[in-house]
Scaffold this motif. Structure first.
Motif, mmCIF file in Angstrom:
data_model
loop_
_atom_site.group_PDB
_atom_site.id
_atom_site.type_symbol
_atom_site.label_atom_id
_atom_site.label_comp_id
_atom_site.label_asym_id
_atom_site.label_seq_id
_atom_site.Cartn_x
_atom_site.Cartn_y
_atom_site.Cartn_z
ATOM 1 N N VAL A 1 0.883 -1.172 0.000
ATOM 2 C CA VAL A 1 0.000 0.000 0.000
ATOM 3 C C VAL A 1 0.922 1.224 0.000
ATOM 4 C CG1 VAL A 1 -1.932 1.162 1.127
ATOM 5 C CG2 VAL A 1 -1.650 -1.331 1.380
ATOM 6 N N PRO A 2 1.336 1.727 -1.170
ATOM 7 C CA PRO A 2 2.443 2.684 -1.263
ATOM 8 C C PRO A 2 2.315 3.924 -0.395
ATOM 9 C CG PRO A 2 1.908 1.818 -3.434
ATOM 10 C CD PRO A 2 0.849 1.312 -2.508
ATOM 11 N N ASP A 3 1.142 4.559 -0.360
ATOM 12 C CA ASP A 3 1.056 5.801 0.411
ATOM 13 C C ASP A 3 1.144 5.530 1.917
ATOM 14 O OD1 ASP A 3 -1.464 4.538 0.334
ATOM 15 O OD2 ASP A 3 -2.515 6.426 0.702
ATOM 16 N N LEU A 4 0.578 4.428 2.360
ATOM 17 C CA LEU A 4 0.680 4.072 3.779
ATOM 18 C C LEU A 4 2.113 3.685 4.128
ATOM 19 C CD1 LEU A 4 -0.643 3.521 6.515
ATOM 20 C CD2 LEU A 4 -1.228 1.226 5.678
ATOM 21 N N ALA B 1 4.821 4.729 2.683
ATOM 22 C CA ALA B 1 5.633 5.955 2.714
ATOM 23 C C ALA B 1 5.416 6.724 4.013
ATOM 24 C CB ALA B 1 5.282 6.835 1.514
ATOM 25 N N LEU B 2 4.180 6.746 4.482
ATOM 26 C CA LEU B 2 3.882 7.414 5.748
ATOM 27 C C LEU B 2 4.639 6.771 6.907
ATOM 28 C CD1 LEU B 2 2.031 9.389 7.401
ATOM 29 C CD2 LEU B 2 0.393 7.506 7.519
ATOM 30 N N LEU B 3 4.649 5.449 6.931
ATOM 31 C CA LEU B 3 5.310 4.732 8.017
ATOM 32 C C LEU B 3 6.832 4.813 7.927
ATOM 33 C CD1 LEU B 3 3.012 1.572 8.019
ATOM 34 C CD2 LEU B 3 2.915 3.510 9.594
ATOM 35 N N ARG B 4 7.354 5.132 6.751
ATOM 36 C CA ARG B 4 8.802 5.253 6.572
ATOM 37 C C ARG B 4 9.324 6.661 6.825
ATOM 38 N NH1 ARG B 4 10.923 0.671 5.052
ATOM 39 N NH2 ARG B 4 9.584 -0.871 4.015
ATOM 40 N N ARG B 5 8.472 7.579 7.205
ATOM 41 C CA ARG B 5 8.948 8.916 7.524
ATOM 42 C C ARG B 5 10.005 8.848 8.627
ATOM 43 N NH1 ARG B 5 3.299 12.222 8.593
ATOM 44 N NH2 ARG B 5 2.567 12.384 6.421
ATOM 45 N N PRO B 6 11.105 9.561 8.494
ATOM 46 C CA PRO B 6 12.089 9.596 9.590
ATOM 47 C C PRO B 6 11.428 10.089 10.878
ATOM 48 C CG PRO B 6 13.020 10.529 7.589
ATOM 49 C CD PRO B 6 11.556 10.323 7.312
ATOM 50 N N GLY C 1 -1.977 11.953 9.001
ATOM 51 C CA GLY C 1 -1.766 10.618 9.558
ATOM 52 C C GLY C 1 -2.838 9.634 9.131
ATOM 53 N N ALA C 2 -2.742 8.401 9.641
ATOM 54 C CA ALA C 2 -3.649 7.336 9.200
ATOM 55 C C ALA C 2 -4.074 6.474 10.383
ATOM 56 C CB ALA C 2 -2.974 6.456 8.148
ATOM 57 N N VAL C 3 -5.334 6.069 10.357
ATOM 58 C CA VAL C 3 -5.850 5.064 11.279
ATOM 59 C C VAL C 3 -6.191 3.818 10.467
ATOM 60 C CG1 VAL C 3 -7.711 4.415 12.865
ATOM 61 C CG2 VAL C 3 -6.748 6.727 12.941
ATOM 62 N N VAL C 4 -5.612 2.686 10.859
ATOM 63 C CA VAL C 4 -5.817 1.423 10.150
ATOM 64 C C VAL C 4 -6.370 0.395 11.129
ATOM 65 C CG1 VAL C 4 -4.708 -0.466 8.868
ATOM 66 C CG2 VAL C 4 -3.971 1.912 8.510
ATOM 67 N N VAL C 5 -7.444 -0.248 10.723
ATOM 68 C CA VAL C 5 -8.084 -1.290 11.524
ATOM 69 C C VAL C 5 -7.975 -2.608 10.772
ATOM 70 C CG1 VAL C 5 -10.283 -2.144 12.449
ATOM 71 C CG2 VAL C 5 -9.699 0.288 12.645
ATOM 72 N N TYR D 1 -8.762 -2.131 6.963
ATOM 73 C CA TYR D 1 -9.521 -0.934 6.650
ATOM 74 C C TYR D 1 -8.688 0.316 6.984
ATOM 75 C CZ TYR D 1 -13.531 -4.164 7.338
ATOM 76 O OH TYR D 1 -14.415 -5.213 7.292
ATOM 77 N N ARG D 2 -8.786 1.328 6.126
ATOM 78 C CA ARG D 2 -8.210 2.635 6.449
ATOM 79 C C ARG D 2 -9.365 3.607 6.627
ATOM 80 N NH1 ARG D 2 -3.176 5.776 3.516
ATOM 81 N NH2 ARG D 2 -3.267 7.689 4.776
ATOM 82 N N LEU D 3 -9.370 4.299 7.757
ATOM 83 C CA LEU D 3 -10.449 5.222 8.067
ATOM 84 C C LEU D 3 -10.109 6.602 7.509
ATOM 85 C CD1 LEU D 3 -10.937 2.777 9.875
ATOM 86 C CD2 LEU D 3 -11.568 4.342 11.731
ATOM 87 N N ARG D 4 -11.002 7.141 6.694
ATOM 88 C CA ARG D 4 -10.743 8.410 6.019
ATOM 89 C C ARG D 4 -10.976 9.594 6.961
ATOM 90 N NH1 ARG D 4 -13.863 6.127 1.800
ATOM 91 N NH2 ARG D 4 -15.524 7.641 2.176
ATOM 92 N N LEU D 5 -10.040 10.540 6.949
ATOM 93 C CA LEU D 5 -10.142 11.728 7.804
ATOM 94 C C LEU D 5 -11.061 12.762 7.198
ATOM 95 C CD1 LEU D 5 -6.366 12.011 8.732
ATOM 96 C CD2 LEU D 5 -8.223 11.106 10.145
#
Length: 362
Positions: free
Chosen positions: A158-161, A163-168, A278-282, A358-362
């Motif tokens: 899931v490329p965008d997720l 990339a988010l998790l790989r942020r320094p 940010g992201a919330v994933v269930v 699931y990814r919860l949309r903000l």
């Protein structure tokens, strides 16, 4: 008797045989008899008792029952052998096919049948702590291979997720972390991130800390050091309300939302805890969109977990949403919208055990 009578009588008999085999597998798992057969080869009753402990007479009955059920094979010399494929399912804790903890989980639920009966009569519940160590450890052990071996690649897909998790310096919260394997896997997959596991069950937090330290598990210890986890994964006892505001790049909830008495409050706290973007994933059970009779095996299994474990756990604290294991996608969507999210997307992660992301949309 009618044909339907005969069919259901046979159905019940087969269910009884399955129950017997589940409980016998639980005994063999907890006594270490499967591991002794897998590691040291075929054995007779006396040999097995010497290798792993236990009484010889019980060992003989158990070995014969296992062979009668087709689980063990009998060698030409009369000793009992554990076939390699069966050994993987019952003893290989790193295999995605490892299911011995399933027997342990159901046995732990069975010990609470008097309490469950009372809950069903009164509308009360049976809390997670009441099910004891076998329940707590079995859930962690059964999920562990999926988190260790499948989760990193699943999230990388899931490329965008990813990339988010790989942020320094990314900060990740793992709500309802249980025995900690999900948090450990996240820290291993994302070396620039720190991960905080949170759970309301204090013994689970202690278990998670032991697992992260690799105590009693040389394989975990090696993997932990190889991944450079150091102090990047920590655990604390508490709930999502303690996350604070604007602190995390991502909040995960692995297979726990359906157990929560107030899931909307938890999801709202997760939303508040995010930094911008940010992201919330269930991750929760991959059940169907709606109830149907004569359901498939997955639905039947999830209803079993719900009847015996998750619904009583969720109802042990009031007021309760009383969700249960069979949380339909529409139910999660409703919870998410009540918590302030705009919607829910199913992530493109397939073939991941019993679960859906699931990814919860903000």
């Amino acid at each position: 008797m009618t044909t339907k009578t005969d069919e259901f009588a046979d159905h019940l008999l087969q269910a009884a045989l399955g129950t017997i085999e589940i409980l016998a597998i639980h005994l063999g798992d907890r006594l270490g008899w499967y591991r002794a057969l897998a590691e040291q080869g075929p054995a007779g009753p006396a040999e097995l008792a010497v290798r792993a402990g236990g009484a010889e007479r019980y060992a003989r009955e158990w070995l014969e029952q296992q062979a009668a059920a087709g689980i063990l094979e009998v060698a030409p010399d009369g000793r009992f052998a554990l076939p390699p494929g069966v050994a993987e399912v019952l003893t290989d804790r790193s295999s995605l096919a490892y299911l011995a903890p399933l027997a342990r989980m159901l046995a732990a639920a069975a010990t609470q049948l008097p309490a469950l009966e009372n809950a069903y009569r009164t509308g009360g519940g049976v809390g997670w702590a009441a099910f004891g160590t076998d329940m707590r450890e079995s859930q962690a052990d059964m999920n562990r291979p999926w988190f260790e071996h499948a989760l990193p690649d699943a999230l990388a897909g899931v490329p965008d997720l990813d990339a988010l998790l790989r942020r320094p310096g990314a900060r990740i919260a793992d709500v309802g972390c249980g025995g900690g394997w999900s948090a450990i896997a996240l820290a291993g997959a994302y070396p620039e991130a720190t991960v905080e596991g949170v759970d309301i069950d204090a013994p689970s937090i202690e278990l998670a800390r032991r697992n992260a330290a690799g105590l009693g598990d040389r394989v975990t210890f090696r993997r932990r050091n190889a991944a450079g986890l150091g102090d990047r994964v920590t655990f604390r006892c508490g709930d999502a309300a303690g996350l604070g505001a604007g602190r995390y790049d991502a909040v995960f909830a692995f297979e726990c939302v359906h157990d929560m008495p107030r899931p909307v409050d938890t999801l709202a706290a997760a939303r508040r805890a995010l930094v911008p973007g940010g992201a919330v994933v269930v991750m929760d059970e991959a059940v169907g969109d709606a109830f149907t009779p004569d359901a498939d095996e997955l639905e039947r299994l999830m209803y079993g977990f719900s009847l015996l474990i998750c619904l009583p756990d969720g109802m042990s604290e009031q007021p309760s949403a009383a969700t249960g294991t069979v949380m339909r996608p529409g139910t999660l969507r409703r919870y998410a919208e009540e918590a302030g999210f705009t919607g829910v997307d199913v992530l493109p992660i397939s073939d991941f055990g019993f679960w859906r992301f699931y990814r919860l949309r903000l």
